[in-house]
Write an enzyme that holds these catalytic residues in place. Structure first.
Site, PDB file in Angstrom:
ATOM      1  N   TRP A 102       0.809  -1.218   0.000  1.00  0.00           N
ATOM      2  CA  TRP A 102       0.000   0.000   0.000  1.00  0.00           C
ATOM      3  C   TRP A 102       0.836   1.259   0.000  1.00  0.00           C
ATOM      4  O   TRP A 102       0.491   2.240  -0.667  1.00  0.00           O
ATOM      5  CB  TRP A 102      -1.004  -0.020   1.156  1.00  0.00           C
ATOM      6  N   ASP A 175      -1.641   6.545   6.214  1.00  0.00           N
ATOM      7  CA  ASP A 175      -2.716   5.704   5.688  1.00  0.00           C
ATOM      8  C   ASP A 175      -3.021   4.669   6.770  1.00  0.00           C
ATOM      9  O   ASP A 175      -2.246   3.743   6.987  1.00  0.00           O
ATOM     10  CB  ASP A 175      -2.255   5.028   4.395  1.00  0.00           C
ATOM     11  N   LYS A 199     -12.367  -1.828   6.220  1.00  0.00           N
ATOM     12  CA  LYS A 199     -11.670  -2.749   7.119  1.00  0.00           C
ATOM     13  C   LYS A 199     -12.181  -2.603   8.551  1.00  0.00           C
ATOM     14  O   LYS A 199     -12.624  -3.579   9.136  1.00  0.00           O
ATOM     15  CB  LYS A 199     -10.157  -2.512   7.076  1.00  0.00           C
TER      16      LYS A 199
HETATM   17  C1  LIG Z   1      -7.601  -1.377   1.512  1.00  0.00           C
HETATM   18  C2  LIG Z   1      -6.520  -0.379   1.627  1.00  0.00           C
HETATM   19  C3  LIG Z   1      -6.415   0.722   0.754  1.00  0.00           C
HETATM   20  C4  LIG Z   1      -7.298   0.907  -0.449  1.00  0.00           C
HETATM   21  O1  LIG Z   1      -8.590   1.164  -0.152  1.00  0.00           O
HETATM   22  P1  LIG Z   1      -9.657   1.388  -1.324  1.00  0.00           P
HETATM   23  O2  LIG Z   1     -10.856   1.809  -0.572  1.00  0.00           O
HETATM   24  O3  LIG Z   1      -9.782   0.097  -2.060  1.00  0.00           O
HETATM   25  O4  LIG Z   1      -9.124   2.465  -2.198  1.00  0.00           O
HETATM   26  C5  LIG Z   1      -5.393   1.621   0.975  1.00  0.00           C
HETATM   27  N1  LIG Z   1      -4.531   1.467   1.980  1.00  0.00           N
HETATM   28  C6  LIG Z   1      -4.607   0.429   2.837  1.00  0.00           C
HETATM   29  C7  LIG Z   1      -3.629   0.325   3.950  1.00  0.00           C
HETATM   30  C8  LIG Z   1      -5.597  -0.527   2.676  1.00  0.00           C
HETATM   31  O5  LIG Z   1      -5.678  -1.566   3.533  1.00  0.00           O
END
Ligand SMILES: *Cc1c(COP(=O)(O)O)cnc(C)c1O
Length: 363
Positions: A102, A175, A199
């Site tokens: 990511w 993030d 998540k």
């Molecule tokens: C799932 C995830 C994303 C991407 O999320 P989307 O909603 O699919 O754009 C970005 N960063 C992390 C750490 C993730 O787990």
């Protein structure tokens, strides 16, 4: 009642109680005779939902009035673009700690908008994947911002410390898509935190963004309006129609978290759940995890079987036992048990028992 345990990495399972409440009020919400998703986002009933969700989130994370909370579109990746567009100059510089899939993607997206620089990447020491600490690198004081991912969902790497610039003047952007709300954090360490919802918060599509107020109002002219923090802040995240159902459901999840005793309580449970699994993985060598102990994720527990040829059988029998979505990400293979807040400890215990049984038969 739930008859499976869903270890999906995302979209992931949501708390059973939340899903039940949403079902009960699905067609007749608060005696309005309609669903929450069928009413105007500007009407009083929805505004109350929106404001309550923000208030609960602020309480859970300890967010002061120095920060603005935004409920935006575009999930986690939307913010890969929104961050550079909102807080960097076209000839600016962003710095990145790259520790997995990511943070790689976030850096690649930022390259479209500015110069980027990778301060450090994950590395392997004594056969274990680890993250270089700030003794080995530092953040340039010229950077518009510094970006990292606090939990690498694919790789199962979680960083518990928060990087800092020497002067404290470079905004730290995190993030937190896959570990937000899993434990207490100190918001004041950050310029921006963001998270795609699917998540630990609610349905996919929604993105929760917490921005320090001095970082609002710096957006580039060409920033799409729906990604513009200033426009979204001024309109209470309703510059256009927000993902109302996701926002409502996120609000139910925040209430549920408060009922669990808040983030300190849920962190204890998360610690216990992940320990159970890692203990089982470390027991004999039949299962393996290659992440250094201090960086093992409490949310996404990755593991390999010593004998790859058993992978398909492991997944098949797990599914027959009601343990689903354990296949690792295609980029890394092996297995991954995602055990976010909503996964009850009983689910983890069921997985541990299954792993013991599978090893007994195949070890
Ligand atoms: C799932 C995830 C994303 C991407 O999320 P989307 O909603 O699919 O754009 C970005 N960063 C992390 C750490 C993730 O787990």
């Amino acid at each position: 009642m739930q008859n499976i345990y869903n270890f999906s990495a995302g979209p992931a399972m949501l708390p059973q109680e939340v899903m039940q409440q949403a079902q009960e009020e699905f067609t007749d919400w608060q005696n309005h005779g309609t669903s929450v998703m069928e009413v105007s986002h500007r009407g009083k009933p929805f505004i109350e939902v929106a404001e309550q969700a923000e208030a609960d989130l602020r309480e859970l994370l300890g967010i002061s009035c120095n920060y603005t909370v935004l409920f935006m579109h575009g999930g986690g990746r939307g913010q890969f673009s929104a961050v550079p567009l909102n807080i960097s100059k076209p000839n600016g510089l962003s710095e990145h700690l790259v520790t997995g899939q990511w943070s790689v993607s976030a850096e690649a997206e930022a390259q479209k908008y500015m110069k980027t620089h990778i301060v450090a990447t994950q590395c392997i020491i004594d056969g274990k994947t680890t993250v270089p600490t700030q003794k080995d690198w530092k953040i340039s004081e010229n950077a518009d911002y510094f970006h990292y991912c606090s939990n690498e969902t694919v790789d199962g790497i979680e960083i518990d410390w928060v990087p800092k610039s020497e002067s404290g003047n470079v905004p730290i952007v995190a993030d937190m898509s896959s570990n937000i709300l899993s434990k207490p954090i100190n918001i004041d360490d950050f310029g921006i935190i963001y998270a795609g919802a699917q998540k630990n918060i609610g349905p996919s599509g929604l993105s929760v963004v917490v921005v320090r107020n001095d970082l609002i109002g710096l957006a580039r002219q060409e920033t799409p309006s729906i990604l513009n923090y200033e426009l979204q802040a001024k309109s209470g995240s309703m510059y256009n129609t927000p993902p109302t159902f996701s926002w409502y459901l996120a609000g139910l999840v925040f209430k549920w978290l408060k009922q669990q005793g808040g983030l300190a309580s849920i962190a204890k449970v998360n610690q216990e759940k992940s320990e159970l699994l890692y203990k089982q993985i470390d027991k004999t060598g039949f299962y393996q995890n290659s992440v250094a102990n201090e960086y093992r994720s409490k949310m996404n527990v990755t593991f390999q079987l010593n004998n790859d040829a058993l992978n398909a059988e492991f997944l098949k029998q797990a599914e027959q036992s009601g343990l689903v979505a354990l296949k690792g990400h295609r980029a890394v293979g092996g297995m991954r048990a995602s055990i976010y807040n909503a996964m009850p400890i009983e689910g983890v215990k069921a997985l541990v028992s299954f792993m013991q049984e599978f090893e007994r038969k195949n070890g």
